[in-house]
Enzyme design. Sequence first.
Site, PDB file in Angstrom:
ATOM      1  CG  ASP A 236      -2.142   0.853   1.029  1.00 57.81           C
ATOM      2  OD1 ASP A 236      -3.243   0.288   0.969  1.00 57.81           O
ATOM      3  OD2 ASP A 236      -2.005   2.091   0.885  1.00 57.81           O
TER       4      ASP A 236
ATOM      5  CG  PHE B 269     -18.486 -12.466  -6.263  1.00 61.49           C
ATOM      6  CD1 PHE B 269     -19.244 -11.606  -7.051  1.00 61.49           C
ATOM      7  CD2 PHE B 269     -17.643 -13.369  -6.898  1.00 61.49           C
ATOM      8  CE1 PHE B 269     -19.173 -11.663  -8.441  1.00 61.49           C
ATOM      9  CE2 PHE B 269     -17.557 -13.430  -8.281  1.00 61.49           C
ATOM     10  CZ  PHE B 269     -18.333 -12.577  -9.058  1.00 61.49           C
TER      11      PHE B 269
ATOM     12  CG  PHE C 119     -29.217  -9.913  -0.973  1.00 63.77           C
ATOM     13  CD1 PHE C 119     -28.445 -10.854  -0.316  1.00 63.77           C
ATOM     14  CD2 PHE C 119     -28.702  -8.645  -1.139  1.00 63.77           C
ATOM     15  CE1 PHE C 119     -27.179 -10.541   0.169  1.00 63.77           C
ATOM     16  CE2 PHE C 119     -27.442  -8.310  -0.663  1.00 63.77           C
ATOM     17  CZ  PHE C 119     -26.678  -9.270  -0.008  1.00 63.77           C
ATOM     18  CG  LEU C 120     -36.174 -11.627  -1.665  1.00 64.32           C
ATOM     19  CD1 LEU C 120     -37.182 -12.742  -1.929  1.00 64.32           C
ATOM     20  CD2 LEU C 120     -36.458 -10.445  -2.598  1.00 64.32           C
TER      21      LEU C 120
ATOM     22  CB  ALA D 152     -38.577  -4.992   3.495  1.00 64.63           C
TER      23      ALA D 152
ATOM     24  N   GLY E 118     -26.767   0.209   1.500  1.00 62.36           N
ATOM     25  CA  GLY E 118     -25.674   1.181   1.537  1.00 62.36           C
ATOM     26  C   GLY E 118     -24.369   0.443   1.338  1.00 62.36           C
TER      27      GLY E 118
ATOM     28  CB  CYS F  46     -19.851  -3.048  -3.065  1.00 59.86           C
ATOM     29  SG  CYS F  46     -18.117  -3.285  -2.709  1.00 59.86           S
TER      30      CYS F  46
ATOM     31  CE  LYS G  10     -17.096   1.128  -5.188  1.00 61.35           C
ATOM     32  NZ  LYS G  10     -16.512   0.310  -6.232  1.00 61.35           N
TER      33      LYS G  10
ATOM     34  NE  ARG H 185     -15.849   2.408   2.546  1.00 57.16           N
ATOM     35  CZ  ARG H 185     -15.008   1.590   1.916  1.00 57.16           C
ATOM     36  NH1 ARG H 185     -14.179   2.090   1.025  1.00 57.16           N
ATOM     37  NH2 ARG H 185     -15.000   0.306   2.168  1.00 57.16           N
TER      38      ARG H 185
HETATM   39  C1  UDX Z   1     -21.778  -6.454  -1.423  1.00 59.21           C
HETATM   40  C2  UDX Z   1     -21.995  -7.786  -2.157  1.00 59.21           C
HETATM   41  O1  UDX Z   1     -22.950  -8.569  -1.432  1.00 59.21           O
HETATM   42  C3  UDX Z   1     -20.680  -8.531  -2.310  1.00 59.21           C
HETATM   43  O2  UDX Z   1     -20.878  -9.708  -3.061  1.00 59.21           O
HETATM   44  C4  UDX Z   1     -19.680  -7.617  -3.028  1.00 59.21           C
HETATM   45  O3  UDX Z   1     -18.437  -8.242  -3.165  1.00 59.21           O
HETATM   46  C5  UDX Z   1     -19.516  -6.327  -2.271  1.00 59.21           C
HETATM   47  O4  UDX Z   1     -20.795  -5.700  -2.110  1.00 59.21           O
HETATM   48  P1  UDX Z   1     -21.423  -5.649   1.094  1.00 59.21           P
HETATM   49  O5  UDX Z   1     -21.316  -4.265   0.561  1.00 59.21           O
HETATM   50  O6  UDX Z   1     -20.429  -6.095   2.105  1.00 59.21           O
HETATM   51  O7  UDX Z   1     -21.346  -6.745  -0.098  1.00 59.21           O
HETATM   52  O8  UDX Z   1     -22.874  -5.775   1.760  1.00 59.21           O
HETATM   53  P2  UDX Z   1     -24.175  -6.649   1.530  1.00 59.21           P
HETATM   54  O9  UDX Z   1     -24.241  -7.725   2.531  1.00 59.21           O
HETATM   55  O10 UDX Z   1     -24.382  -7.018   0.127  1.00 59.21           O
HETATM   56  O11 UDX Z   1     -25.288  -5.562   1.936  1.00 59.21           O
HETATM   57  C6  UDX Z   1     -25.392  -4.337   1.216  1.00 59.21           C
HETATM   58  C7  UDX Z   1     -26.511  -3.476   1.762  1.00 59.21           C
HETATM   59  O12 UDX Z   1     -27.767  -4.043   1.460  1.00 59.21           O
HETATM   60  C8  UDX Z   1     -26.490  -3.269   3.276  1.00 59.21           C
HETATM   61  O13 UDX Z   1     -26.787  -1.923   3.543  1.00 59.21           O
HETATM   62  C9  UDX Z   1     -27.588  -4.179   3.770  1.00 59.21           C
HETATM   63  O14 UDX Z   1     -28.156  -3.724   4.959  1.00 59.21           O
HETATM   64  C10 UDX Z   1     -28.584  -4.100   2.612  1.00 59.21           C
HETATM   65  N1  UDX Z   1     -29.462  -5.273   2.491  1.00 59.21           N
HETATM   66  C11 UDX Z   1     -28.930  -6.515   2.234  1.00 59.21           C
HETATM   67  C12 UDX Z   1     -30.838  -5.109   2.611  1.00 59.21           C
HETATM   68  O15 UDX Z   1     -31.335  -3.998   2.821  1.00 59.21           O
HETATM   69  N2  UDX Z   1     -31.636  -6.216   2.460  1.00 59.21           N
HETATM   70  C13 UDX Z   1     -31.145  -7.458   2.198  1.00 59.21           C
HETATM   71  O16 UDX Z   1     -31.952  -8.388   2.057  1.00 59.21           O
HETATM   72  C14 UDX Z   1     -29.747  -7.610   2.081  1.00 59.21           C
END
Ligand code: UDX
Length: 420
Positions: free
Chosen positions: A20, A142, A239-240, A242, A247, A250, A253, A317
């Site tokens: 770094d 990922f 990922f369902l 609510a 945020g 990743c 952005k 972030r």
């Molecule tokens: C994400 C991707 O999941 C990962 O594969 C990639 O490499 C980087 O970006 P991350 O940013 O660590 O990972 O968080 P993630 O667990 O995906 O959650 C992202 C946001 O979605 C969080 O704010 C979380 O609270 C929100 N979320 C997630 C929901 O609101 N509902 C869900 O069902 C799942």
Amino acid sequence: MGLVTGACFAELGHKVVCVDNDASKIRSLKQLKIPIYEPGLEELVKRNCRQRRLVFTTDIARAVKGSTAVFIAIGTPPKENGEADLTGIENVARSIARAMTSYRLIVEKSTVPVETGRWVERTIEINKRKGVTFDVASNPEFLREGQAIKDFMQPDRIVLGVGSKKAEKLLKEIYAGIKADILVTDIKSAELIKHASNSFLALKISFINAVAKICELAGADVERVAEGVGLDKRIGRSFLDAGIGFGGFCLPKDLEAFVNISRQLGYSFDLLKEVKRINEFQKEDFVKKIESNLWNIKDKTIAILGLAFKPDTDDMRFAPSIDIVNTLVRHGAHVRAYDPQAMTRAKKIFLSGVKFCSGPYEAARSSDCLIIITEWNEFKELDLKKLKKLLKQPLIIDGRNTYSPEALKSHGFKYVSIGR
Ligand code: UDX
């Protein structure tokens, strides 16, 4: 991502040099101080440093000279127009090229727009010594914050975007210790897999958030709807959940970057623009819920539990808490906030109007309501009797559906959540 990747590769038995240009970060790492909160990372780094498989340096040239493969894990922050800023990748590609004395495999691990591989290749070609050969590959990562090590060691799949058999063979050797499906593609497809995956996850979240709104209007329960929908194997339950929207560094952005990449390629990805709009709406609608339950926000004391963008991380972030807390403060509220890990970072973001508290009960003391923004485990088992005594009125507004409405009702709380 770089540190997790380096530590995990070391754990697999490889010799890893993490580079770094931030000297203070490298100094701390050499003293085994980890700059972020990520469960399990500290022990992993310490163990591999002790066994001399993992070292840290600011000297990129030395690191490149001693390595077979070089992984680029540079951040690609968004520019003002939403495009990814690739200056860091270009600078690093140039430095790698200048240090190469014989064949190297250069692997993009950062999330980058399609065609970055070609630019990295060109940059190396221009800057390398004559006669030195190389390959560029794309190996998108990922991993999720908070469970990054598990995601690295037990991934759903490993994607290898390569342009030669030699690169494929090397990467397969590097990942030999991990049991997972390996998908070998061309470089551009690998780059797009990452954008498409993150955008699809964002889409799933916005979809269920829109369904949650319909549930509120119709008097249904989004948790039951998500369960019923998720039992269909083609859709899946994950990922369902609510809530107040996604945020982190990743999803927001990468979504924005994918819309931009598509536009540049000549396609207007309006579906993803709507995903973003719904995500913004979730935060605005949540503040409206607070307002409609407090009547006026001005001069009210509001306890906030959770500031990080999700549990098990100190990352602030693009955290939904930023917009929500700032709006409450702008409306004249006195905010009493607590987060188990993110307060040091949050203090640099919320400069006035927020009092940082030592725990959830301290935040609740004499507050007009309690707001849950991040579903940390410790907020799922609060002493409700104690909480009721501390709050001015028994009102909980939960942005993450942490409690069952029946349970809170039976404790005498007015409980407002999302989509139920
Ligand atoms: C994400 C991707 O999941 C990962 O594969 C990639 O490499 C980087 O970006 P991350 O940013 O660590 O990972 O968080 P993630 O667990 O995906 O959650 C992202 C946001 O979605 C969080 O704010 C979380 O609270 C929100 N979320 C997630 C929901 O609101 N509902 C869900 O069902 C799942």
